[in-house]
Motif scaffolding. Sequence first.
Motif, PDB file in Angstrom:
ATOM      1  N   ALA A 284      43.279  25.253   9.401  1.00 38.25           N
ATOM      2  CA  ALA A 284      43.098  24.922   7.983  1.00 38.25           C
ATOM      3  C   ALA A 284      42.350  26.051   7.279  1.00 38.25           C
ATOM      4  O   ALA A 284      42.727  26.480   6.181  1.00 38.25           O
ATOM      5  CB  ALA A 284      42.344  23.598   7.849  1.00 38.25           C
ATOM      6  N   ALA A 285      41.311  26.579   7.938  1.00 39.16           N
ATOM      7  CA  ALA A 285      40.530  27.673   7.353  1.00 39.16           C
ATOM      8  C   ALA A 285      41.381  28.929   7.191  1.00 39.16           C
ATOM      9  O   ALA A 285      41.335  29.600   6.151  1.00 39.16           O
ATOM     10  CB  ALA A 285      39.302  27.964   8.220  1.00 39.16           C
ATOM     11  N   ALA A 286      42.194  29.222   8.212  1.00 35.67           N
ATOM     12  CA  ALA A 286      43.069  30.400   8.142  1.00 35.67           C
ATOM     13  C   ALA A 286      44.088  30.229   7.020  1.00 35.67           C
ATOM     14  O   ALA A 286      44.431  31.193   6.326  1.00 35.67           O
ATOM     15  CB  ALA A 286      43.776  30.620   9.483  1.00 35.67           C
ATOM     16  N   GLY A 287      44.535  28.987   6.827  1.00 35.84           N
ATOM     17  CA  GLY A 287      45.473  28.693   5.746  1.00 35.84           C
ATOM     18  C   GLY A 287      44.844  28.978   4.386  1.00 35.84           C
ATOM     19  O   GLY A 287      45.438  29.639   3.525  1.00 35.84           O
ATOM     20  N   MET A 288      43.591  28.512   4.215  1.00 34.84           N
ATOM     21  CA  MET A 288      42.852  28.728   2.956  1.00 34.84           C
ATOM     22  C   MET A 288      42.677  30.226   2.694  1.00 34.84           C
ATOM     23  O   MET A 288      42.718  30.677   1.549  1.00 34.84           O
ATOM     24  CB  MET A 288      41.462  28.090   3.040  1.00 34.84           C
ATOM     25  N   ALA A 289      42.473  30.972   3.775  1.00 38.91           N
ATOM     26  CA  ALA A 289      42.216  32.410   3.632  1.00 38.91           C
ATOM     27  C   ALA A 289      43.509  33.225   3.543  1.00 38.91           C
ATOM     28  O   ALA A 289      43.472  34.454   3.514  1.00 38.91           O
ATOM     29  CB  ALA A 289      41.373  32.896   4.819  1.00 38.91           C
ATOM     30  N   GLY A 290      44.648  32.527   3.544  1.00 41.34           N
ATOM     31  CA  GLY A 290      45.937  33.220   3.441  1.00 41.34           C
ATOM     32  C   GLY A 290      46.314  33.986   4.700  1.00 41.34           C
ATOM     33  O   GLY A 290      47.120  34.902   4.670  1.00 41.34           O
ATOM     34  N   GLN A 291      45.695  33.593   5.830  1.00 41.81           N
ATOM     35  CA  GLN A 291      45.893  34.314   7.095  1.00 41.81           C
ATOM     36  C   GLN A 291      46.963  33.698   7.984  1.00 41.81           C
ATOM     37  O   GLN A 291      47.306  34.259   9.022  1.00 41.81           O
ATOM     38  CB  GLN A 291      44.567  34.284   7.884  1.00 41.81           C
ATOM     39  N   LEU A 292      47.447  32.512   7.578  1.00 44.52           N
ATOM     40  CA  LEU A 292      48.340  31.774   8.465  1.00 44.52           C
ATOM     41  C   LEU A 292      49.770  32.296   8.379  1.00 44.52           C
ATOM     42  O   LEU A 292      50.343  32.361   7.294  1.00 44.52           O
ATOM     43  CB  LEU A 292      48.299  30.290   8.075  1.00 44.52           C
ATOM     44  N   GLY A 293      50.328  32.673   9.531  1.00 45.85           N
ATOM     45  CA  GLY A 293      51.712  33.138   9.568  1.00 45.85           C
ATOM     46  C   GLY A 293      52.626  32.025  10.030  1.00 45.85           C
ATOM     47  O   GLY A 293      52.516  30.892   9.582  1.00 45.85           O
ATOM     48  N   THR A 294      53.471  32.368  11.003  1.00 47.92           N
ATOM     49  CA  THR A 294      54.466  31.407  11.458  1.00 47.92           C
ATOM     50  C   THR A 294      53.925  30.616  12.650  1.00 47.92           C
ATOM     51  O   THR A 294      52.927  30.997  13.258  1.00 47.92           O
ATOM     52  CB  THR A 294      55.764  32.181  11.822  1.00 47.92           C
ATOM     53  N   ALA A 295      54.560  29.488  12.936  1.00 46.49           N
ATOM     54  CA  ALA A 295      54.235  28.711  14.134  1.00 46.49           C
ATOM     55  C   ALA A 295      55.548  28.232  14.725  1.00 46.49           C
ATOM     56  O   ALA A 295      56.519  28.020  14.002  1.00 46.49           O
ATOM     57  CB  ALA A 295      53.340  27.528  13.792  1.00 46.49           C
TER      58      ALA A 295
END
Length: 357
Positions: A284-295
């Motif tokens: 969730a934190a990585a998502g907020m920081a725009g760091q989330l890629g693919t899964a």
Amino acid sequence: MHTQPPGLYEAALPEDWPQPEALGFGQILGPYLVHAQHCAESGWHAPSVSARAALPVPMASAGLQYGFSVFEGLKAYRDASDRIHLFRPRDHARRLQHSAQRLVMPEPTEELFMTLCQLAVQVHARYVPPHGRGSLYLRPTLYAEEDALGFRPASRHRLAVAVTPCSDPVLRHNRLWAETELIRAAPGGIGAAKTGGNYAAGIAGQQRARQKGYDDVIWLDALTHRELAEAGTMNVFVQIGNEVLTPPLDGTILPGITRDSVLRLLRTEGVPVSEHRISLDELAAAGMAGQLGTAFGVGTAARLTMIDEISDGSTAIRFRDTGLATRLYDKLKQVQEGATHALREWRVAVPVPSSAD
Ligand SMILES: *Cc1c(COP(=O)(O)O)cnc(C)c1O
């Protein structure tokens, strides 16, 4: 009881044989079982081939009563020259040995496993779809078949291989329900064994996920219910920044062969990967920081499935398509189908006389 087929390589295709794209998965079973019995006194007996219906399992067996059954799932593919090969069969043999060991069942030798798998492909050679359009899925299963109710290691077991021809899986997009109440496996349990009991433990979670409108469940760790484990029939990977993470083999998840293949492909490509715990909060934190890629999830049956979203009902984590999953899907398909020389040590040829053509 065990009748041999009229001759090897003779399993004819049914009249209404569909196009490979319509085979799906596990709908049509090959007509034969290739199997060998193990007796506590005499060890492993010679392999034989029977009509599938000719091998009943006694109702009182520990296989049915107590879940003494461990299995594998591996595929045979045709390469562009029409030669048939098994993908990483020796790795599957070793995993079956580990599963058997955990359930105190007799471990089949690697050679016996290889012999049965090769024979299962040979008698069903016509069932192997054309290059690039599907595969023959093999389901070697080791089960207790002694007709007795006592709770103790059984004195008779059988290793039998069933086959099912299947379509080449399409790259699907799934939304996963992170289950925070039910668990699949706990530390010290049997989560790392490929055994029916884990599926029995998991079916209610899968149903809950579907009822809530998700495609499947993603299991969390048994202690904190915050860390990703696996998706029930698939191991999972997530991309954070330029790193790819997958949960470590801590005994609660299945050590997937496809997981191992993907780790190898990523490392070969120079992508930073690590086997590391991944919490929902971190995602969730990585998502907020725009760091989330693919899964994505990986396994033999579906190859690779994109994960668009993971939600536990309060936090919804959405992944981005960075192209990585598609690239891996294509690469894996090439390696599995023998369309590239890369990693050819993973493919084991199955000799089939040309009379099967
Ligand atoms: C078989 C299985 C997988 C995938 O393993 P592969 O060897 O890649 O097919 C993942 N999770 C569970 C629970 C499994 O049984």
